[in-house]
Design an enzyme around this catalytic site. Structure first.
Site, PDB file in Angstrom:
ATOM      1  N   HIS A   1      46.377  67.644  27.583  1.00  0.00           N
ATOM      2  CA  HIS A   1      45.210  67.796  26.719  1.00  0.00           C
ATOM      3  C   HIS A   1      43.949  67.095  27.230  1.00  0.00           C
ATOM      4  O   HIS A   1      43.998  66.003  27.770  1.00  0.00           O
ATOM      5  CB  HIS A   1      45.539  67.275  25.310  1.00  0.00           C
ATOM      6  CG  HIS A   1      45.949  65.819  25.307  1.00  0.00           C
ATOM      7  ND1 HIS A   1      45.042  64.800  25.203  1.00  0.00           N
ATOM      8  CD2 HIS A   1      47.168  65.244  25.432  1.00  0.00           C
ATOM      9  CE1 HIS A   1      45.692  63.652  25.240  1.00  0.00           C
ATOM     10  NE2 HIS A   1      46.981  63.899  25.385  1.00  0.00           N
TER      11      HIS A   1
ATOM     12  N   HIS B   1      41.992  70.907  44.249  1.00  0.00           N
ATOM     13  CA  HIS B   1      43.295  71.569  44.434  1.00  0.00           C
ATOM     14  C   HIS B   1      44.371  70.678  43.832  1.00  0.00           C
ATOM     15  O   HIS B   1      44.568  69.542  44.277  1.00  0.00           O
ATOM     16  CB  HIS B   1      43.556  71.778  45.937  1.00  0.00           C
ATOM     17  CG  HIS B   1      44.879  72.410  46.241  1.00  0.00           C
ATOM     18  ND1 HIS B   1      45.297  72.653  47.530  1.00  0.00           N
ATOM     19  CD2 HIS B   1      45.890  72.866  45.448  1.00  0.00           C
ATOM     20  CE1 HIS B   1      46.505  73.213  47.507  1.00  0.00           C
ATOM     21  NE2 HIS B   1      46.889  73.354  46.262  1.00  0.00           N
TER      22      HIS B   1
HETATM   23  C1  LIG Z   1      48.397  61.421  52.073  1.00  0.00           C
HETATM   24  C2  LIG Z   1      48.316  62.262  53.305  1.00  0.00           C
HETATM   25  C3  LIG Z   1      47.076  63.180  53.211  1.00  0.00           C
HETATM   26  C4  LIG Z   1      48.178  61.335  54.490  1.00  0.00           C
HETATM   27  O1  LIG Z   1      48.151  62.078  55.663  1.00  0.00           O
HETATM   28  P1  LIG Z   1      47.575  61.356  57.013  1.00  0.00           P
HETATM   29  O2  LIG Z   1      46.138  61.038  56.805  1.00  0.00           O
HETATM   30  O3  LIG Z   1      47.919  62.273  58.138  1.00  0.00           O
HETATM   31  O4  LIG Z   1      48.337  59.982  57.060  1.00  0.00           O
HETATM   32  P2  LIG Z   1      49.576  59.542  57.937  1.00  0.00           P
HETATM   33  O5  LIG Z   1      50.629  60.605  57.981  1.00  0.00           O
HETATM   34  O6  LIG Z   1      49.033  59.024  59.227  1.00  0.00           O
HETATM   35  O7  LIG Z   1      50.175  58.331  57.074  1.00  0.00           O
HETATM   36  C5  LIG Z   1      49.511  57.091  56.944  1.00  0.00           C
HETATM   37  C6  LIG Z   1      50.492  56.144  56.245  1.00  0.00           C
HETATM   38  O8  LIG Z   1      50.685  56.568  54.906  1.00  0.00           O
HETATM   39  C7  LIG Z   1      52.074  56.877  54.671  1.00  0.00           C
HETATM   40  N1  LIG Z   1      52.112  58.096  53.869  1.00  0.00           N
HETATM   41  C8  LIG Z   1      51.529  59.283  54.158  1.00  0.00           C
HETATM   42  N2  LIG Z   1      51.734  60.158  53.179  1.00  0.00           N
HETATM   43  C9  LIG Z   1      52.481  59.518  52.251  1.00  0.00           C
HETATM   44  C10 LIG Z   1      52.997  59.924  50.995  1.00  0.00           C
HETATM   45  N3  LIG Z   1      52.771  61.139  50.523  1.00  0.00           N
HETATM   46  N4  LIG Z   1      53.689  59.010  50.290  1.00  0.00           N
HETATM   47  C11 LIG Z   1      53.917  57.754  50.778  1.00  0.00           C
HETATM   48  N5  LIG Z   1      53.426  57.324  51.961  1.00  0.00           N
HETATM   49  C12 LIG Z   1      52.719  58.197  52.684  1.00  0.00           C
HETATM   50  C13 LIG Z   1      52.677  57.105  56.054  1.00  0.00           C
HETATM   51  O9  LIG Z   1      54.070  56.817  56.044  1.00  0.00           O
HETATM   52  C14 LIG Z   1      51.881  56.126  56.883  1.00  0.00           C
HETATM   53  O10 LIG Z   1      52.391  54.824  56.651  1.00  0.00           O
HETATM   54  P3  LIG Z   1      52.457  53.730  57.841  1.00  0.00           P
HETATM   55  O11 LIG Z   1      51.029  53.505  58.265  1.00  0.00           O
HETATM   56  O12 LIG Z   1      53.074  52.540  57.174  1.00  0.00           O
HETATM   57  O13 LIG Z   1      53.281  54.338  58.911  1.00  0.00           O
HETATM   58  C15 LIG Z   1      49.572  63.199  53.482  1.00  0.00           C
HETATM   59  O14 LIG Z   1      50.699  62.466  53.969  1.00  0.00           O
HETATM   60  C16 LIG Z   1      49.985  63.871  52.208  1.00  0.00           C
HETATM   61  O15 LIG Z   1      50.801  63.392  51.404  1.00  0.00           O
HETATM   62  N6  LIG Z   1      49.382  65.093  51.994  1.00  0.00           N
HETATM   63  C17 LIG Z   1      49.652  65.902  50.853  1.00  0.00           C
HETATM   64  C18 LIG Z   1      50.111  67.281  51.348  1.00  0.00           C
HETATM   65  C19 LIG Z   1      50.439  68.208  50.213  1.00  0.00           C
HETATM   66  O16 LIG Z   1      50.858  67.827  49.133  1.00  0.00           O
HETATM   67  N7  LIG Z   1      50.230  69.485  50.456  1.00  0.00           N
HETATM   68  C20 LIG Z   1      50.469  70.498  49.450  1.00  0.00           C
HETATM   69  C21 LIG Z   1      49.882  71.796  49.898  1.00  0.00           C
HETATM   70  S1  LIG Z   1      50.055  73.038  48.688  1.00  0.00           S
END
Ligand SMILES: CC(C)(COP(=O)(O)OP(=O)(O)OC[C@H]1O[C@@H](n2cnc3c(N)ncnc32)[C@H](O)[C@@H]1OP(=O)(O)O)[C@@H](O)C(=O)NCCC(=O)NCCS
Length: 208
Positions: A131, A140
Site C-alpha cells: 500500500h 526496475h
Molecule cells: C549488487 C551488484 C549490482 C554488484 O555487482 P558488481 O558491481 O559487479 O559487484 P561485484 O560482483 O564486484 O561485488 C562486489 C562485492 O559485493 C558482493 N556482492 C555482490 N552482489 C551481492 C549480492 N547480491 N549480495 C551480497 N553480496 C554481494 C560481492 O561478493 C563482492 O564482495 P567482496 O568485495 O567481499 O568480494 C550485483 O551483484 C547484483 O546483485 N545485481 C543484481 C542483478 C539482478 O538482480 N538482476 C535481475 C535482472 S531481472
C-alpha cells in the site's frame, strides 16, 4: 485492436511481446539499435529510425532492460512517440493504484492500494508492491522483489531479484539494490547496496 511498436529485441522484449499478445494487442513492428539482430521469432527486426522517421500509426514500449537507456530513448524521442503500457492479465492491480505510460507489469505481480508507479518502469515477474508506495520513472523492480507499505523508490533505481524493502523506507535515485538484499534503512542517491542487512558497497558512477 491496439497496435504497438517495441523498441528493443532482447529477452526482455520477448517477455513484453508475450504480454501484449495476452492483452490481445498487435505487435506492429520491432526496432533495435543493434543492427546485427534481424529477427525475433517470426518478426522482422528493423533498424532504429532517426528522429522524425518513426511511424506514427501505433504506440510504443521501450523494451530495454537498462534504466538509463530507457530514459535516454524516452527523452530523445519525447515529442515524437506516444507510449503505452503492457500489463499481464495475471497481475493483480488495485483500482486505486496508478501506472504511468511506458510501464510494463509482468505475470504474478501484486500492486496494492494507492500505489503510484511512474513512466517506463519495469515491474518484473511476481513482484509485490504494498500500500501507498511511490515508484518513480525508469525504476526496475526485478522478479520476486517485495516492497512493504509506504516505500518510495527514486528515479532509475534498480532493485535486484528477490530483494525486500521494509515499510516506510526511502530509496534514492539511480541506486542499485543487490539480489536478495534486505533494506531496513533509507538508501541515499546512487548507492549500491548488498546483503542482509543492506550495506552500501559503492556508488553508481555510471549515472552520476
Ligand atoms: C549488487 C551488484 C549490482 C554488484 O555487482 P558488481 O558491481 O559487479 O559487484 P561485484 O560482483 O564486484 O561485488 C562486489 C562485492 O559485493 C558482493 N556482492 C555482490 N552482489 C551481492 C549480492 N547480491 N549480495 C551480497 N553480496 C554481494 C560481492 O561478493 C563482492 O564482495 P567482496 O568485495 O567481499 O568480494 C550485483 O551483484 C547484483 O546483485 N545485481 C543484481 C542483478 C539482478 O538482480 N538482476 C535481475 C535482472 S531481472
Amino acid at each position: 485492436m491496439q497496435e504497438v511498436y517495441l523498441i528493443g529485441a532482447s529477452g526482455h522484449a520477448k517477455v513484453i511481446a508475450e504480454i501484449l499478445s495476452e492483452e490481445k494487442k498487435l505487435i506492429k513492428g520491432i526496432f533495435e539499435k543493434n543492427e546485427a539482430i534481424e529477427s525475433m521469432w517470426d518478426f522482422k527486426v528493423n533498424p532504429q529510425p532517426d528522429a522524425g522517421a518513426w511511424p506514427r500509426d501505433g504506440e510504443y514500449i521501450i523494451a530495454v532492460g537498462s534504466n538509463r537507456i530507457r530514459k535516454h530513448v524516452a527523452e530523445t524521442f519525447r515529442e515524437e512517440l506516444s507510449f503505452c503500457k503492457a500489463i499481464h492479465p495475471k497481475a493483480t492491480i488495485s483500482n486505486r493504484a496508478s501506472i504511468g505510460d511506458g510501464t510494463v507489469v509482468m505475470a504474478g505481480v501484486t500492486v496494492n492500494t494507492e500505489v503510484s508507479i511512474g513512466k517506463h518502469v519495469i515491474v518484473n515477474t511476481n513482484c509485490s508492491i504494498d500500500h501507498e508506495c511511490f515508484i518513480s520513472d525508469y525504476v526496475h523492480l526485478s522478479p520476486n522483489v517485495a516492497v512493504a507499505g509506504d516505500v518510495h523508490v527514486g528515479e532509475g533505481s534498480h532493485i535486484g531479484i528477490g530483494a525486500c524493502v521494509v515499510q516506510g523506507i526511502r530509496i534514492g535515485k539511480w541506486c542499485i539494490i543487490g539480489a536478495g538484499a534486505v533494506i531496513i534503512r533509507n538508501v541515499p542517491d546512487y548507492a549500491v547496496v548488498v546483503g542482509n542487512p543492506g550495506r552500501i558497497i559503492k556508488y553508481n558512477k555510471e549515472v552520476i
